[in-house]
Design an enzyme around this catalytic site. Structure first.
Site, PDB file in Angstrom:
ATOM      1  N   ARG A 158      11.387 -12.728  12.531  1.00 57.97           N
ATOM      2  CA  ARG A 158      11.894 -13.958  11.942  1.00 57.97           C
ATOM      3  C   ARG A 158      13.098 -14.459  12.573  1.00 57.97           C
ATOM      4  NH1 ARG A 158       8.201 -11.809  10.206  1.00 57.97           N
ATOM      5  NH2 ARG A 158       7.620 -11.089   8.143  1.00 57.97           N
ATOM      6  N   SER A 251      11.685 -12.728   0.687  1.00 55.55           N
ATOM      7  CA  SER A 251      12.232 -11.334   0.965  1.00 55.55           C
ATOM      8  C   SER A 251      13.922 -11.687   1.489  1.00 55.55           C
ATOM      9  CB  SER A 251      11.914 -10.565   2.430  1.00 55.55           C
ATOM     10  OG  SER A 251      10.252 -10.394   2.201  1.00 55.55           O
ATOM     11  N   GLU A 354      18.042 -11.964   4.945  1.00 55.04           N
ATOM     12  CA  GLU A 354      17.019 -12.649   5.634  1.00 55.04           C
ATOM     13  C   GLU A 354      17.196 -14.178   5.109  1.00 55.04           C
ATOM     14  OE1 GLU A 354      12.987 -11.076   5.971  1.00 55.04           O
ATOM     15  OE2 GLU A 354      12.277 -13.321   6.023  1.00 55.04           O
TER      16      GLU A 354
END
Ligand SMILES: Cc1cc2nc3c(=O)[nH]c(=O)nc-3n(C[C@H](O)[C@H](O)[C@H](O)COP(=O)(O)OP(=O)(O)OC[C@H]3O[C@@H](n4cnc5c(N)ncnc54)[C@H](O)[C@@H]3O)c2cc1C
Length: 358
Positions: A158, A251, A354
């Site tokens: 990510r 998330s 995140e």
């Protein structure tokens, strides 16, 4: 075309549905618009935004939010070039409907194609970097358009250079993804194979290399990218809140990676809590161990926990949702901080979000 709106309400432009405003919202619909923008006259800072599905606006944004609404789509035999503003899942749907392999495992990830290359989006064993072949961007430092080789983007879990040392420099205008007529099903992650077996699309006895589905007459047909897309949409819909129904940014925390010694201590703690045979979920990452943040959040009793209108999503504790529809940024941050502090105390791990805080 360039459109501008002062004191713009961003609540429908971020999937968390935070009720915040920016000083100026600018949308461009063609590359040339980026050349004709008077950058120095824009309220600063400038934030480039896609679908706003990985952002938590913590307060009104004092500068300019720029949306790249460039939405072309050109397909060649082995690749597909998409304007930054194309909805990424539209690309997944188009590819699947044409029987082309490549993005099917990334189905239903919210957001736009431009951000997919920033975020290195990933799901069910596939990441954007696996199929990304070219990125076109406006370089704000050089004042010109460039092509960026994905191999130079420092892609990781990510993350990419766009989020670190290149932050603010490149405005992505188009991305090119590899697509292929050659079957390349990836089923062995997150219950995809089981979902396909349960729906009769893959025979349980089928070889791992050549999965087949049964047709009505009992003979077999090759598995299609659409079969995988449909299975993944089914799995995701069971686990994750649909952004149209409940605000979230997916998330909220990254899964931490820790040393084996640290993991051994976590197993001891977990066995005190859950019994001597308890198995802590984990994945080996080289000589380290990745522990699901969702597991820790659940073990600390946060599943379903609320802070005002914000809530830890009961079906997937890694997600914080805007349950009331009008949760404030402070309520989301309050829940985030409670989770971080509790997990630090119990497991000695600091969770990192995140979701990008703006
Ligand atoms: C319900 C839900 C489920 C999700 N599931 C997943 C998942 O399975 N896997 C996954 O990886 N992510 C997932 N996400 C996170 C999110 O969808 C991705 O991070 C997505 O790529 C964000 O796209 P966006 O267009 O909304 O980008 P934004 O959130 O608007 O922006 C993200 C970042 O990209 C930058 N950016 C955006 N467009 C450009 C551009 N044109 N040029 C330069 N920089 C740009 C922004 O400045 C920001 O830093 C999920 C989110 C939600 C809400």
């Amino acid at each position: 075309m360039i459109t501008k709106h002062a004191h713009f309400d961003l609540s429908t432009r971020n999937t968390f549905r935070m009720r915040v405003r920016c000083a100026l919202f600018v949308e461009v619909s063609a590359e040339e618009d980026l050349l004709s923008l008077d950058w120095d006259a824009l309220p600063q800072p400038v934030l480039v935004m896609g679908g706003g599905s990985n952002l938590l606006f913590t307060k009104d944004f004092p500068g300019t939010v720029l949306h790249v609404g460039i939405c072309h789509s050109e397909r060649s035999e082995e690749s597909w070039t998409l304007g930054a503003g194309v909805v990424f899942d539209d690309f997944c749907a188009w590819a699947a409907s044409e029987g082309l392999w490549g993005p099917e495992n990334l189905s239903l990830i919210p957001g736009e194609c431009g951000a997919s290359a920033v975020q290195n989006i990933g799901a069910y064993g596939v990441e954007a970097k696996d199929i990304l072949t070219d990125i076109r961007a406006y370089d704000r430092v050089e004042g010109r358009f460039v092509h960026i080789d994905p191999a130079t983007c420092g892609y990781g879990y990510r993350t990419s250079r766009f989020k670190t040392e290149w932050k603010g420099r490149y405005i992505i205008t188009a991305v090119t993804y590899r697509v292929s007529c050659t079957p390349q099903p990836k089923l062995d992650y997150g219950g995809v194979r089981k979902a396909l077996e349960d729906s009769g699309k893959v025979l349980p006895s089928a070889s791992l290399r050549d999965p087949v589905r049964a047709n009505a007459s009992g003979s077999t047909l090759p598995l299609s990218p659409k079969d995988i897309r449909d299975a993944i949409i089914g799995i995701r819909n069971q686990k994750l809140p649909a952004v149209e129904e409940m605000g979230s940014a997916g998330s909220f925390f990254c899964n931490p990676v820790i040393s084996r010694e640290h993991f051994r201590r976590i197993v001891e703690t977990a066995r005190k809590d859950n019994g001597p045979d308890y198995e802590v979920p984990h994945y080996e990452v080289g000589d380290q161990v990745k522990v699901p943040a969702a597991w820790m959040i659940d073990q600390c009793g946060f599943k379903g926990a609320r802070s005002g209108g914000a809530q830890v999503y009961p079906k997937q504790p890694l997600v914080i949702v805007n349950a009331s529809g009008n949760a404030s940024p402070q309520e989301v941050i309050g829940l985030e901080q409670q989770i971080i502090q509790t997990i630090e105390r119990k497991y000695g791990i600091t969770l990192h979000p995140e979701v990008e805080h703006v």
